[in-house]
Design a protein around this motif. Structure first.
Motif, short mmCIF file in Angstrom:
data_model
loop_
_atom_site.label_atom_id
_atom_site.label_comp_id
_atom_site.label_asym_id
_atom_site.label_seq_id
_atom_site.Cartn_x
_atom_site.Cartn_y
_atom_site.Cartn_z
N CYS A 92 93.14 -57.96 31.41
CA CYS A 92 93.69 -56.64 31.13
C CYS A 92 94.85 -56.33 32.08
O CYS A 92 95.90 -55.82 31.66
N ALA A 93 94.68 -56.64 33.34
CA ALA A 93 95.72 -56.37 34.34
C ALA A 93 96.99 -57.15 34.05
O ALA A 93 98.10 -56.59 34.04
N LEU A 94 96.86 -58.44 33.79
CA LEU A 94 98.04 -59.26 33.54
C LEU A 94 98.74 -58.85 32.24
O LEU A 94 99.97 -58.82 32.16
N ALA A 95 97.96 -58.50 31.22
CA ALA A 95 98.57 -58.10 29.95
C ALA A 95 99.30 -56.77 30.09
O ALA A 95 100.29 -56.53 29.39
N ALA A 96 98.84 -55.91 30.98
CA ALA A 96 99.47 -54.61 31.16
C ALA A 96 100.90 -54.73 31.68
O ALA A 96 101.74 -53.85 31.44
N ARG A 97 101.18 -55.82 32.39
CA ARG A 97 102.53 -55.97 32.96
C ARG A 97 103.36 -57.00 32.21
O ARG A 97 104.42 -57.41 32.69
N SER A 98 102.89 -57.42 31.03
CA SER A 98 103.54 -58.52 30.31
C SER A 98 104.03 -58.09 28.93
O SER A 98 103.39 -57.28 28.26
N ALA A 99 105.13 -58.69 28.52
CA ALA A 99 105.60 -58.50 27.15
C ALA A 99 104.96 -59.49 26.20
O ALA A 99 105.02 -59.33 24.97
N PHE A 100 104.33 -60.53 26.75
CA PHE A 100 103.64 -61.52 25.95
C PHE A 100 102.38 -61.94 26.69
O PHE A 100 102.44 -62.32 27.86
N SER A 101 101.24 -61.86 26.01
CA SER A 101 99.96 -62.19 26.65
C SER A 101 99.06 -62.91 25.66
O SER A 101 99.08 -62.62 24.46
N ILE A 102 98.24 -63.81 26.20
CA ILE A 102 97.19 -64.46 25.42
C ILE A 102 95.87 -64.25 26.15
O ILE A 102 95.77 -64.51 27.35
N ILE A 103 94.87 -63.79 25.41
CA ILE A 103 93.51 -63.68 25.94
C ILE A 103 92.65 -64.59 25.07
O ILE A 103 92.45 -64.32 23.88
N THR A 104 92.18 -65.69 25.65
CA THR A 104 91.42 -66.67 24.89
C THR A 104 90.01 -66.78 25.46
O THR A 104 89.76 -66.48 26.62
#
Length: 682
Positions: free
Chosen positions: A189-201
């Protein structure tokens, strides 16, 4: 073989045998018509690159093809049908390619009118040892370039997220636990909040949906806080999408459940809670399909009106669709992909999620990423997941590592982990343990009594899953609970919903399409068995209770490849007599996630097939209370670790493995992994 006429004749024979498709040969003939001196090695490569596209490969990998032609090409295909004794022997690809070298084949493809490195407009593109049809080479480059651009744009995104507020809200959304384990949901959640592109697998039950709902609550909380102090700031425009209608319906249900479990500060803030969407659409509907066209209404010139796009079941998204999605995203928008990297890839060409997540298990987080994670979340990243040489893409991919659905007491979870690791000893241990949610059937042959026991249940077997009546469950609802002829539409919708839900509780999966243990042969056998037991009356093709699978997108009817419906009786007014009469209609769940029923006249369905048995590929995005996986006895390129893992994890409460004539087939399959050819971020 150096003669072009001989090569063309051989390719024609391969098409006659069903080894190649007509379209593969048509492409070769087109090249010959345009460039008569096309050399034989290029003719063969052209046919094979087209063939590989039909098998889901973006390109033809020349090196892998020469290392093991049969496993790379699956030619001859499957070979589980009885051979025709009247057919003469013809050279197979492994015979033809014997003695060839990658460098020699690459040199033979040096034909500037047909092959280039992409700088000139040739129909084929050769990059290293990978040969592409130009369109798919372009898709791959578009996806790579768009993702790289979004990774670079993440610095601007991060600057808009106040770190103090981020840290406070993260702690509120993910209260500290006493387990002592790293909370990867919080990190994702933290990394996706600061990213324009995220993968959660992550695998089933690892909390992908829970994580993304909390991410959306976090992003909207920050956006709403800004709107209270800055004019014209609004909640983020968020859209949720999935590749199929069934996957969209599942995501809608999961999102709604996850919202109800959000912490109190979200529940007490009506504006915040209302800003988290629950409606889910399919990718085709999101982009806006155009009849008889591969293009969409939304594209780079007409981008999607959104700030955040969440896509579930990312493993099912093929390369062409991913390229279209990325091109249609506005530059400022975030893209979040959810999916299980270990599942089978999409049926169409490309293994986008798998290629993007190939390094996810090992983390490869840079030291600065780890320091930021620990400062924002308070979570510890173990040293084995750190890498001073980590790639930019690695910093945008997070793997969830703990399953809440399949714990240590779950045989399904233990078996899935063992298969995923290719650990044959552990596979034996799991089956020997006697888990209550696992059953294994080893039959020398599959006789009618064995088939009936699996499909209809064994009332005398105390170990059988309780409350599950196999196929008999939904068929009894079809026969016994049909509303009267004069009932209203709501009654028929409720009946159809109950039938479809009951049908979804049990599913037989097959690894293959053809042969006695493929879906074609099994569907015929099951239909015959059910007829004998008087559960169906197949006097006509659209008999009541027939389950059908849509095999091609039909935008006129808003039905997508993979949608499942059931033929039922439906009241229709006879135009001549004015009387209400029974008529056949196929009931499909509406693909908008609303829970409604879409009744379709059978004559309007152009591409369907009976689906008492379903391929593992087609089962992706679905879950069943009880799933049975049938494996054939012989070695086959289709039988891989990913296929078995995907089949196992379709079972929600119970899983049955059926092995015919080969007790070691699951171990053999688990030792092989899918090798989809492609060059994304290679």
């Amino acid at each position: 073989m150096t003669d072009s006429k001989e090569m063309l004749a051989l390719l024609e024979q391969w098409v006659e045998r069903g080894w190649l498709r007509e379209v593969d040969l048509a492409l070769v003939r087109f090249f010959i018509a345009e460039v008569p001196e096309t050399p034989p090695a290029l003719m063969l490569a052209t046919a094979l690159v087209s063939h590989q596209l039909g098998r889901g490969h973006v390109c033809l990998d020349l090196e892998n093809t020469l290392l093991d032609p049969y496993m790379a090409l699956s030619l001859p295909p499957e070979q589980e049908d009885e051979p025709n004794p009247d057919q003469a022997e013809i050279p197979q690809p492994c015979d033809l390619l014997a003695g060839w070298t990658p460098s020699g084949w690459i040199s033979a493809l040096n034909h500037p009118e047909l092959v280039s490195d992409g700088q000139t407009r040739t129909p084929l593109v050769l990059v290293g040892h990978r040969l592409y049809l130009r369109r798919y080479w372009r898709y791959e480059r578009q996806v790579e370039q768009q993702i790289q651009q979004r990774i670079e744009n993440s610095a601007a995104i991060a600057s808009e997220v106040p770190e103090a507020e981020l840290k406070t809200t993260l702690n509120a959304l993910f209260p500290p636990a006493d387990s002592g384990k790293t909370d990867w949901q919080k990190i994702a959640c933290a990394l996706a909040a600061r990213s324009a592109f995220s993968i959660i697998t992550g695998g089933p039950g690892t909390g992908k949906t829970t994580t993304v709902v909390r991410l959306l609550a976090l992003l909207q909380s920050i956006a709403l806080a800004k709107s209270s102090s800055v004019d014209n700031v609004r909640p983020l425009q968020i859209r949720l999408a999935a590749p199929t209608g069934k996957a969209a319906a599942r995501l809608k249900e999961s999102i709604s459940g996850a919202i109800s479990k959000l912490p109190g500060f979200v529940q007490e803030n009506a504006d915040l809670k209302a800003s988290i969407p629950t409606e889910v659409t399919t990718l085709h509907r999101l982009l806006g399909t155009r009849p008889d066209s591969r293009t969409f209404r939304h594209n780079a010139r007409n981008p999607l009106p959104l700030d955040v796009l969440v896509i579930d079941e990312g493993s099912m998204v093929d390369l062409e669709m991913m390229a279209a999605l990325l091109m249609a995203l506005p530059p400022h928008a975030r893209l979040v992909l959810l999916g299980d990297k270990d599942q089978l890839a999409s049926v169409e060409a490309g293994s986008v999620l798998g290629e993007l997540c190939r390094r996810a298990r090992a983390g490869h987080f840079l030291p600065e990423t780890v320091r930021w994670i620990e400062a924002m979340t308070g979570e510890t990243v173990e040293s084995s997941l750190c890498d001073d040489a980590g790639l930019p893409l690695d910093q945008h991919v997070v793997m969830l590592r703990e399953s809440r659905r399949f714990d240590a007491s779950s045989g399904i979870g233990q078996l899935a982990d063992a298969v995923n690791a290719g650990n044959t000893d552990k596979i034996h241990e799991v089956f020997a343990h006697g888990y209550g949610d696992l059953r294994r059937h080893d039959f020398p042959t599959l006789e009618e009594k064995e088939l009936e026991s699996i499909l209809l249940g064994d009332a005398d077997d105390d170990a059988s899953p309780q409350g599950l009546a196999g196929l008999a469950g939904y068929l009894n609802i079809v026969r016994r609970e049909r509303p009267p002829l004069d009932a209203d539409k709501a009654a028929f919708d409720a009946w159809a919903t109950k039938v479809l839900n009951a049908h979804g509780r049990f599913q037989l999966l097959c690894a293959l399409r053809n042969g006695p243990f493929g879906v074609k042969g099994m569907n015929l056998r099951i239909e015959s068995l059910l007829h004998k037991r008087k559960l169906i009356q197949p006097g006509a093709s659209w008999y009541e209770g027939r389950p059908v699978l849509v095999t091609r997108n039909d935008y006129r009817l808003e039905l997508m490849n993979g949608d499942i419906g059931i033929a039922l009786s439906y009241p229709v007014r006879n135009k001549a007599s004015g009387q209400i009469e029974w008529s056949s209609r196929v009931a499909f769940p509406k693909g908008d996630g609303s829970g409604g029923i879409h009744w379709v006249l059978p004559s309007r369905l152009l591409s369907t097939e009976t689906v008492f048995a379903l391929t593992v590929h087609k089962s992706q995005g679905s879950e069943f209370e009880h799933c049975a996986l049938l494996l054939p006895p012989v070695r086959n390129p289709i039988l891989t670790r990913e296929l078995v893992y995907t089949g196992i994890t379709r079972g929600k409460s119970w899983f049955s493995l059926i092995c015919i004539g080969n007790k070691a087939i699951v171990e053999e399959a688990s030792a092989r992994t899918v090798q989809r050819s492609g060059g994304l971020f290679a």
